[in-house]
Design a protein around this motif. Structure first.
Motif, PDB file in Angstrom:
ATOM      1  N   GLY A   1       0.824  -1.208   0.000  1.00 22.89           N
ATOM      2  CA  GLY A   1       0.000   0.000   0.000  1.00 22.89           C
ATOM      3  C   GLY A   1       0.852   1.250   0.000  1.00 22.89           C
ATOM      4  N   PRO A   2       0.238   2.370  -0.396  1.00 23.16           N
ATOM      5  CA  PRO A   2       0.976   3.631  -0.433  1.00 23.16           C
ATOM      6  C   PRO A   2       1.314   4.138   0.964  1.00 23.16           C
ATOM      7  CG  PRO A   2      -1.311   3.948  -1.159  1.00 23.16           C
ATOM      8  CD  PRO A   2      -1.130   2.487  -0.885  1.00 23.16           C
ATOM      9  N   ILE A   3       2.128   5.150   1.041  1.00 27.99           N
ATOM     10  CA  ILE A   3       2.521   5.759   2.314  1.00 27.99           C
ATOM     11  C   ILE A   3       1.278   6.255   3.036  1.00 27.99           C
ATOM     12  CG2 ILE A   3       3.773   7.706   3.343  1.00 27.99           C
ATOM     13  CD1 ILE A   3       5.770   7.425   0.961  1.00 27.99           C
ATOM     14  N   GLY A   4       1.205   5.955   4.329  1.00 26.99           N
ATOM     15  CA  GLY A   4       0.073   6.395   5.136  1.00 26.99           C
ATOM     16  C   GLY A   4      -1.092   5.419   5.143  1.00 26.99           C
ATOM     17  N   TRP A   5      -0.912   4.279   4.472  1.00 30.57           N
ATOM     18  CA  TRP A   5      -1.958   3.258   4.434  1.00 30.57           C
ATOM     19  C   TRP A   5      -1.444   1.999   5.129  1.00 30.57           C
ATOM     20  CZ3 TRP A   5      -6.749   3.578   1.587  1.00 30.57           C
ATOM     21  CH2 TRP A   5      -6.970   4.833   1.016  1.00 30.57           C
ATOM     22  N   ASP A   6      -2.332   1.325   5.828  1.00 28.14           N
ATOM     23  CA  ASP A   6      -2.015   0.120   6.579  1.00 28.14           C
ATOM     24  C   ASP A   6      -2.762  -1.057   5.938  1.00 28.14           C
ATOM     25  OD1 ASP A   6      -0.901  -1.334   8.623  1.00 28.14           O
ATOM     26  OD2 ASP A   6      -2.224  -0.576  10.194  1.00 28.14           O
ATOM     27  N   LEU A   7      -2.401  -2.263   6.323  1.00 25.74           N
ATOM     28  CA  LEU A   7      -3.040  -3.466   5.786  1.00 25.74           C
ATOM     29  C   LEU A   7      -3.654  -4.257   6.953  1.00 25.74           C
ATOM     30  CD1 LEU A   7      -3.168  -4.642   2.830  1.00 25.74           C
ATOM     31  CD2 LEU A   7      -1.361  -6.199   3.542  1.00 25.74           C
ATOM     32  N   PRO A   8      -4.805  -3.798   7.483  1.00 22.02           N
ATOM     33  CA  PRO A   8      -5.376  -4.464   8.656  1.00 22.02           C
ATOM     34  C   PRO A   8      -5.956  -5.842   8.365  1.00 22.02           C
ATOM     35  CG  PRO A   8      -6.857  -2.731   7.892  1.00 22.02           C
ATOM     36  CD  PRO A   8      -5.594  -2.627   7.078  1.00 22.02           C
TER      37      PRO A   8
ATOM     38  N   GLY B   1      -5.716 -20.291  -5.425  1.00 22.90           N
ATOM     39  CA  GLY B   1      -5.926 -19.661  -4.123  1.00 22.90           C
ATOM     40  C   GLY B   1      -6.205 -18.171  -4.268  1.00 22.90           C
ATOM     41  N   THR B   2      -6.571 -17.552  -3.159  1.00 23.31           N
ATOM     42  CA  THR B   2      -6.898 -16.132  -3.193  1.00 23.31           C
ATOM     43  C   THR B   2      -6.116 -15.360  -2.128  1.00 23.31           C
ATOM     44  OG1 THR B   2      -8.753 -16.404  -1.661  1.00 23.31           O
ATOM     45  CG2 THR B   2      -9.251 -16.546  -4.029  1.00 23.31           C
ATOM     46  N   TRP B   3      -6.042 -14.069  -2.357  1.00 26.03           N
ATOM     47  CA  TRP B   3      -5.539 -13.120  -1.362  1.00 26.03           C
ATOM     48  C   TRP B   3      -6.583 -12.031  -1.261  1.00 26.03           C
ATOM     49  CZ3 TRP B   3      -1.540  -8.814  -2.569  1.00 26.03           C
ATOM     50  CH2 TRP B   3      -1.275  -8.072  -1.408  1.00 26.03           C
ATOM     51  N   HIS B   4      -7.192 -11.919  -0.092  1.00 26.36           N
ATOM     52  CA  HIS B   4      -8.201 -10.896   0.162  1.00 26.36           C
ATOM     53  C   HIS B   4      -7.612  -9.932   1.183  1.00 26.36           C
ATOM     54  CE1 HIS B   4     -12.312  -9.656   1.869  1.00 26.36           C
ATOM     55  NE2 HIS B   4     -12.172  -9.058   0.699  1.00 26.36           N
ATOM     56  N   PHE B   5      -7.654  -8.651   0.865  1.00 21.69           N
ATOM     57  CA  PHE B   5      -6.990  -7.688   1.731  1.00 21.69           C
ATOM     58  C   PHE B   5      -7.744  -6.368   1.779  1.00 21.69           C
ATOM     59  CE2 PHE B   5      -5.249  -7.182  -2.490  1.00 21.69           C
ATOM     60  CZ  PHE B   5      -5.201  -5.810  -2.676  1.00 21.69           C
ATOM     61  N   CYS B   6      -7.408  -5.604   2.796  1.00 19.71           N
ATOM     62  CA  CYS B   6      -7.952  -4.260   2.964  1.00 19.71           C
ATOM     63  C   CYS B   6      -6.806  -3.303   3.238  1.00 19.71           C
ATOM     64  CB  CYS B   6      -8.921  -4.224   4.147  1.00 19.71           C
ATOM     65  SG  CYS B   6      -9.492  -2.551   4.552  1.00 19.71           S
ATOM     66  N   MET B   7      -6.724  -2.253   2.439  1.00 20.29           N
ATOM     67  CA  MET B   7      -5.807  -1.157   2.728  1.00 20.29           C
ATOM     68  C   MET B   7      -6.632  -0.053   3.391  1.00 20.29           C
ATOM     69  SD  MET B   7      -3.429  -0.824  -0.685  1.00 20.29           S
ATOM     70  CE  MET B   7      -4.769  -0.192  -1.672  1.00 20.29           C
ATOM     71  N   LYS B   8      -6.120   0.515   4.475  1.00 21.28           N
ATOM     72  CA  LYS B   8      -6.839   1.564   5.192  1.00 21.28           C
ATOM     73  C   LYS B   8      -5.919   2.756   5.417  1.00 21.28           C
ATOM     74  CE  LYS B   8      -9.676   2.480   9.197  1.00 21.28           C
ATOM     75  NZ  LYS B   8     -10.461   1.895  10.285  1.00 21.28           N
ATOM     76  N   CYS B   9      -6.424   3.947   5.104  1.00 23.18           N
ATOM     77  CA  CYS B   9      -5.632   5.158   5.307  1.00 23.18           C
ATOM     78  C   CYS B   9      -5.593   5.501   6.791  1.00 23.18           C
ATOM     79  CB  CYS B   9      -6.211   6.324   4.504  1.00 23.18           C
ATOM     80  SG  CYS B   9      -5.204   7.823   4.654  1.00 23.18           S
ATOM     81  N   ILE B  10      -4.371   5.557   7.348  1.00 25.98           N
ATOM     82  CA  ILE B  10      -4.199   5.852   8.772  1.00 25.98           C
ATOM     83  C   ILE B  10      -3.502   7.192   8.989  1.00 25.98           C
ATOM     84  CG2 ILE B  10      -4.208   3.421   9.482  1.00 25.98           C
ATOM     85  CD1 ILE B  10      -1.086   3.617   9.515  1.00 25.98           C
ATOM     86  N   ASP B  11      -3.299   7.943   7.905  1.00 26.74           N
ATOM     87  CA  ASP B  11      -2.587   9.221   7.959  1.00 26.74           C
ATOM     88  C   ASP B  11      -3.590  10.372   7.941  1.00 26.74           C
ATOM     89  OD1 ASP B  11      -1.011  11.466   7.636  1.00 26.74           O
ATOM     90  OD2 ASP B  11      -0.054  10.787   5.783  1.00 26.74           O
TER      91      ASP B  11
ATOM     92  N   GLU C   1     -11.192   2.869   3.391  1.00 28.48           N
ATOM     93  CA  GLU C   1     -10.750   1.499   3.160  1.00 28.48           C
ATOM     94  C   GLU C   1     -10.833   1.188   1.675  1.00 28.48           C
ATOM     95  OE1 GLU C   1     -13.155  -1.118   5.511  1.00 28.48           O
ATOM     96  OE2 GLU C   1     -12.116  -0.580   7.367  1.00 28.48           O
ATOM     97  N   SER C   2      -9.857   0.454   1.192  1.00 29.26           N
ATOM     98  CA  SER C   2      -9.852  -0.019  -0.193  1.00 29.26           C
ATOM     99  C   SER C   2      -9.609  -1.526  -0.147  1.00 29.26           C
ATOM    100  CB  SER C   2      -8.744   0.681  -0.986  1.00 29.26           C
ATOM    101  OG  SER C   2      -8.711   0.199  -2.307  1.00 29.26           O
ATOM    102  N   TRP C   3     -10.620  -2.292  -0.581  1.00 33.66           N
ATOM    103  CA  TRP C   3     -10.555  -3.746  -0.534  1.00 33.66           C
ATOM    104  C   TRP C   3     -10.132  -4.308  -1.882  1.00 33.66           C
ATOM    105  CZ3 TRP C   3     -11.354  -6.831   3.724  1.00 33.66           C
ATOM    106  CH2 TRP C   3     -11.812  -6.181   4.872  1.00 33.66           C
TER     107      TRP C   3
END
Length: 171
Positions: A44-51, A61-71, A81-83
């Motif tokens: 993820g970009p700067i300021g985003w986390d992967l909760p 198989g799959t990879w399911h993820f959420c990027m969340k802006c924490i900045d 959130e971006s899923w």
């Protein structure tokens, strides 16, 4: 191309090719793309986390993820959130990963209103360095333009810079 320099080019109006040389051996760079404990540090970009980072790293198989802006400094993006959902097609460790990349919701349902892409990551062994070639093919030039307008190129540049920093920490 030097380390930390990302190059990009568009082929046939609908394929975006990104290349970057990482200052770490291929096996280690490849490992960063398959293990949640590593992805959480740099995806993820700067300021985003992967909760959220659920990964089943195998063909099919799959990879399911959420990027969340924490900045907080990112204004309207703060808390957003971006899923995403990846479906792996082929994996040749440590040389190549191919997958379909989708936007999704929190339940893993694919968002058909946003363009998906066919991704091939090629990990080229340069001894103590690795050239990563990312080919992203979209269904049309318009689909590629949509993700470019969303800031995808800036986001991947920041993401790969974060990966470079994480590689320095784990080497």
């Amino acid at each position: 191309m030097s380390i930390n320099e990302l190059t990009s080019r568009v082929e046939n109006d609908q394929v975006l090719v990104l290349e970057h040389i990482f200052g770490a051996p291929r096996d280690l760079v490849f490992k960063m793309f398959k293990e949640p404990e590593h992805l959480k540090h740099w995806w993820g970009p700067i300021g985003w986390d992967l909760p959220v980072c659920h990964i089943d790293f195998r063909p099919g198989g799959t990879w399911h993820f959420c990027m969340k802006c924490i900045d907080r400094n990112q204004g309207e993006f703060y808390g957003m959130e971006s899923w995403g959902k990846v479906v792996y097609k082929d994996i040749i460790e440590p040389e190549m990963i191919s997958y379909t990349d989708y936007f999704s919701d929190a339940d893993g349902n694919i968002d058909e209103s946003l363009p998906s892409s066919e991704i091939t990551l090629e990990f080229i062994d340069l001894g103590d360095k690795t050239r990563l070639v990312n080919r992203a093919e979209y269904v049309s030039a318009e689909a590629l333009k949509t993700v470019m307008d969303m800031g995808m190129l800036e986001g991947i540049t920041e993401t790969w810079n974060r990966l470079e920093e994480h590689l320095k920490e784990v080497k």
